[in-house]
Enzyme design. Sequence first.
Site, PDB file in Angstrom:
ATOM      1  N   TYR A  21       9.556   4.260   3.650  1.00 38.96           N
ATOM      2  CA  TYR A  21      10.529   3.391   4.305  1.00 38.96           C
ATOM      3  C   TYR A  21      11.971   3.821   4.049  1.00 38.96           C
ATOM      4  O   TYR A  21      12.876   3.396   4.762  1.00 38.96           O
ATOM      5  CB  TYR A  21      10.316   1.937   3.880  1.00 38.96           C
ATOM      6  CG  TYR A  21       9.138   1.301   4.580  1.00 38.96           C
ATOM      7  CD1 TYR A  21       9.307   0.608   5.772  1.00 38.96           C
ATOM      8  CD2 TYR A  21       7.863   1.420   4.060  1.00 38.96           C
ATOM      9  CE1 TYR A  21       8.223   0.040   6.424  1.00 38.96           C
ATOM     10  CE2 TYR A  21       6.774   0.862   4.707  1.00 38.96           C
ATOM     11  CZ  TYR A  21       6.957   0.174   5.886  1.00 38.96           C
ATOM     12  OH  TYR A  21       5.874  -0.373   6.535  1.00 38.96           O
ATOM     13  N   ASP A  75       0.798  -1.215   0.000  1.00 38.41           N
ATOM     14  CA  ASP A  75       0.000   0.000   0.000  1.00 38.41           C
ATOM     15  C   ASP A  75       0.836   1.274   0.000  1.00 38.41           C
ATOM     16  O   ASP A  75       0.324   2.351  -0.291  1.00 38.41           O
ATOM     17  CB  ASP A  75      -0.962   0.020   1.193  1.00 38.41           C
ATOM     18  CG  ASP A  75      -0.283  -0.311   2.512  1.00 38.41           C
ATOM     19  OD1 ASP A  75       0.872  -0.747   2.492  1.00 38.41           O
ATOM     20  OD2 ASP A  75      -0.916  -0.151   3.571  1.00 38.41           O
TER      21      ASP A  75
END
Length: 445
Positions: free
Chosen positions: A247, A167
């Site tokens: 990330y 996602d």
Amino acid sequence: MRLTILGGGGFRVPLVHRALLGDPTITELVLYDTDRTRLGVIAKVLAAQAQAETGAARKGPHVRIEPHLDDALRGADFVFSAIRVGGTRGRVQDEQLPLAEGLLGQETVGAGGVLYGLRTLPVAMTIAERVRALAPAAWLINFTNPAGMVTEAMARVLGPRVIGICDSPVGLVRRAARAAGADPDAPGFSYDYVGLNHLGWLRRLTADGRDLLPGLLADPAALGTFEEGRLFGPEWLRALGSLPNEYLHYYYFRREALAAVRTAEATRGEFLHRQQSDFFAAADRADRAGGGPTPFDLWERTRREREETYMAENRAATGGWQRDPHDLDGGGYDKVALALMRAVARDERTVLILNVPGGGAVSLLDPDAVVEVPCEVGAFGARPLPVAAPDEHQAGLMLALKSVERAAIEAAATGSRAAALRALVHHPLVDSAAAASRVLTAAGW
């Protein structure tokens, strides 16, 4: 059509079920999990959700619990893999062992991600082999982390019939589009994104033939309206010239992220282990006792808290800020999964950012290497679209992480400690072969 969810007792399964309500693509939903208590609780949550969302449970897919893996797979048109080998307790260990050596411990990034992959890959490969034997025509949608690594391993068995989803990229695209004043659902909207799972960059954002990204990167106020803009800051984003996946904060702000994790009251894994243990115990009691909050009420309350605290340490490392309300609906992987299934089942062509063998779309990697890029999706599956070549910085990180993934796959397949050590030491966030060796020994390698 029948969808089987492996990891059917997982906390986020109701999000997938919610996406299916009112859509005729999936008529039967089969849940399989090795934890029968969790499976029973989630089944109760789904029943209540169907009643609440549609007014009548029959409007959603028929839900069936299947206690045996092989029986769950037989007859499946789609298999959704969302397993967590070792449970949340295993995640706690994946975080704590590296932290004890001054290394980042995170579910999918750094030494923690490698440990999770080493534990998960043998189970994922067994699943792929059972799917090939029992449901060879099924499409396997992989959400099991580390998603890129696991998808590549499964693709060695299932070929193009396994597709990895996440996602994070779709969320980044949609948030950036809104900040730039564009509608991501409008005709004429397009984008350029390249990378590996949890390691990618949005490099173009086009509406009506005009690239909006340079203007967005030059506008600190607009960058301050969405998560990635606040997370990375305008100075670094201007210098980078692209919008990175969230990330990558662990790479670009490694010192700050590690300090935030080490000074937090609990790691993310410890928080989720405690939260989910409490939820499943309370929901099981509520279901048996009757009265008071229902399992669905408890799930919704717990889900909200989970989303509010997502990447809390990273936000703390950049000054601390609360997530936007429209980002608290559950991520979006469930909607990606539904869009993927609809496109394949009905041949409704669409474009999604997926994890698939690149087939040459990213020339610096061999065709079998799983990459995360925009794909055209239809009855044929997922076909990577051409993307601009990664720049030197992007290419360097992608090559380093691909070597990590492949060494981990080799270690899981052969039991080779040498390969496992290479997987750890090759990771850009691991700065000591000696520390990596000690982490491996502590993890039982």
